[in-house]
Design a protein around this motif. Structure first.
Motif, PDB file in Angstrom:
ATOM      1  N   THR A 163     -47.511  21.619 -32.580  1.00 22.52           N
ATOM      2  CA  THR A 163     -46.301  21.915 -31.802  1.00 22.52           C
ATOM      3  C   THR A 163     -46.599  21.811 -30.311  1.00 22.52           C
ATOM      4  OG1 THR A 163     -45.461  23.330 -33.557  1.00 22.52           O
ATOM      5  CG2 THR A 163     -44.519  23.647 -31.377  1.00 22.52           C
ATOM      6  N   VAL A 164     -47.792  22.248 -29.885  1.00 21.94           N
ATOM      7  CA  VAL A 164     -48.178  22.115 -28.471  1.00 21.94           C
ATOM      8  C   VAL A 164     -48.066  20.655 -28.053  1.00 21.94           C
ATOM      9  CG1 VAL A 164     -50.136  22.208 -26.855  1.00 21.94           C
ATOM     10  CG2 VAL A 164     -49.702  24.120 -28.401  1.00 21.94           C
ATOM     11  N   TYR A 165     -48.655  19.751 -28.831  1.00 18.56           N
ATOM     12  CA  TYR A 165     -48.640  18.336 -28.462  1.00 18.56           C
ATOM     13  C   TYR A 165     -47.236  17.733 -28.576  1.00 18.56           C
ATOM     14  CZ  TYR A 165     -53.660  18.563 -28.070  1.00 18.56           C
ATOM     15  OH  TYR A 165     -54.935  18.887 -27.670  1.00 18.56           O
ATOM     16  N   ARG A 166     -46.450  18.205 -29.530  1.00 18.89           N
ATOM     17  CA  ARG A 166     -45.073  17.727 -29.636  1.00 18.89           C
ATOM     18  C   ARG A 166     -44.267  18.159 -28.409  1.00 18.89           C
ATOM     19  NH1 ARG A 166     -43.593  20.083 -34.115  1.00 18.89           N
ATOM     20  NH2 ARG A 166     -42.103  21.531 -33.241  1.00 18.89           N
ATOM     21  N   TYR A 167     -44.458  19.411 -27.980  1.00 15.57           N
ATOM     22  CA  TYR A 167     -43.766  19.912 -26.785  1.00 15.57           C
ATOM     23  C   TYR A 167     -44.183  19.132 -25.542  1.00 15.57           C
ATOM     24  CZ  TYR A 167     -41.919  24.139 -29.101  1.00 15.57           C
ATOM     25  OH  TYR A 167     -41.229  25.023 -29.882  1.00 15.57           O
ATOM     26  N   ILE A 168     -45.485  18.876 -25.402  1.00 17.43           N
ATOM     27  CA  ILE A 168     -45.981  18.124 -24.249  1.00 17.43           C
ATOM     28  C   ILE A 168     -45.351  16.731 -24.232  1.00 17.43           C
ATOM     29  CG2 ILE A 168     -48.037  17.021 -23.268  1.00 17.43           C
ATOM     30  CD1 ILE A 168     -49.598  19.548 -24.283  1.00 17.43           C
ATOM     31  N   LYS A 169     -45.305  16.097 -25.390  1.00 13.71           N
ATOM     32  CA  LYS A 169     -44.703  14.764 -25.490  1.00 13.71           C
ATOM     33  C   LYS A 169     -43.227  14.811 -25.096  1.00 13.71           C
ATOM     34  CE  LYS A 169     -44.038  11.057 -28.848  1.00 13.71           C
ATOM     35  NZ  LYS A 169     -44.236  10.645 -30.240  1.00 13.71           N
ATOM     36  N   GLU A 170     -42.519  15.854 -25.545  1.00  9.28           N
ATOM     37  CA  GLU A 170     -41.098  16.000 -25.214  1.00  9.28           C
ATOM     38  C   GLU A 170     -40.901  16.134 -23.706  1.00  9.28           C
ATOM     39  OE1 GLU A 170     -36.961  16.560 -25.917  1.00  9.28           O
ATOM     40  OE2 GLU A 170     -38.481  16.078 -27.412  1.00  9.28           O
ATOM     41  N   ILE A 171     -41.711  16.965 -23.054  1.00  9.02           N
ATOM     42  CA  ILE A 171     -41.606  17.163 -21.606  1.00  9.02           C
ATOM     43  C   ILE A 171     -41.918  15.861 -20.875  1.00  9.02           C
ATOM     44  CG2 ILE A 171     -42.582  18.386 -19.611  1.00  9.02           C
ATOM     45  CD1 ILE A 171     -40.775  20.127 -21.355  1.00  9.02           C
ATOM     46  N   GLU A 172     -42.962  15.162 -21.306  1.00  8.28           N
ATOM     47  CA  GLU A 172     -43.315  13.895 -20.666  1.00  8.28           C
ATOM     48  C   GLU A 172     -42.200  12.866 -20.813  1.00  8.28           C
ATOM     49  OE1 GLU A 172     -47.103  13.016 -22.449  1.00  8.28           O
ATOM     50  OE2 GLU A 172     -48.194  14.224 -20.973  1.00  8.28           O
ATOM     51  N   GLN A 173     -41.562  12.817 -21.973  1.00 10.85           N
ATOM     52  CA  GLN A 173     -40.446  11.892 -22.180  1.00 10.85           C
ATOM     53  C   GLN A 173     -39.273  12.251 -21.269  1.00 10.85           C
ATOM     54  OE1 GLN A 173     -39.751  12.127 -26.405  1.00 10.85           O
ATOM     55  NE2 GLN A 173     -41.129  10.434 -26.853  1.00 10.85           N
ATOM     56  N   GLN A 174     -39.016  13.544 -21.108  1.00  8.57           N
ATOM     57  CA  GLN A 174     -37.936  13.968 -20.213  1.00  8.57           C
ATOM     58  C   GLN A 174     -38.223  13.537 -18.782  1.00  8.57           C
ATOM     59  OE1 GLN A 174     -37.308  18.150 -20.548  1.00  8.57           O
ATOM     60  NE2 GLN A 174     -36.079  17.959 -22.408  1.00  8.57           N
ATOM     61  N   HIS A 175     -39.463  13.730 -18.339  1.00 10.41           N
ATOM     62  CA  HIS A 175     -39.836  13.337 -16.978  1.00 10.41           C
ATOM     63  C   HIS A 175     -39.684  11.831 -16.783  1.00 10.41           C
ATOM     64  CE1 HIS A 175     -40.971  17.258 -15.642  1.00 10.41           C
ATOM     65  NE2 HIS A 175     -41.967  17.384 -16.519  1.00 10.41           N
TER      66      HIS A 175
END
Length: 127
Positions: free
Chosen positions: A103-115
């Motif tokens: 979930t940590v890596y999924r969240y990081i990926k989500e934030i990076e995609q938003q940016h």
């Protein structure tokens, strides 16, 4: 399976039900049950499609919501901030936030995609 058995001249006799495909009466009962089961599956499929169409007509969309909830989004930002410091592993970040490493890596990926998408939108507005 029963059809495959019949093609191979193998009879089916149920120990719990009065079904014996080695007799004409047993094959009749089995085929009636088979037809009723198929009819019920078709009815369920039709009702489901009708229900989904009616819900769409009322503006309701099914499925999992897109994106993260507000609570998850705050954890996602916290995970990204901890990850960017480079002093904790994904597993350690997960323990701190009470989430799994995946979930940590999924969240990081989500934030990076938003940016990335925000940067693309800002770039398009400047042109």
């Amino acid at each position: 399976m029963i059809n495959e058995f019949q093609q191979r001249n193998i009879g089916f006799r149920s120990l719990n039900d009065a079904i014996d495909t080695t007799t004409a009466q047993g094959r009749l009962i089995f085929n009636i049950f088979d037809s009723l089961a198929e009819f019920e599956r078709d009815q369920i499929r039709e009702r489901t499609k009708a229900g989904l169409s009616a819900a769409r007509a009322r503006g309701r969309m099914g499925g999992k919501p897109k994106g993260l909830s507000k609570a998850a989004m705050s954890k996602a930002h916290a995970a990204k901030a901890l990850y960017d410091k480079k002093d904790k592993t994904g597993e350690e970040i997960g323990k701190v936030l009470g989430i799994s490493r995946a979930t940590v890596y999924r969240y990081i990926k989500e934030i990076e995609q938003q940016h990335r998408s925000e940067n693309e939108n800002n770039h398009q507005h400047k042109i």
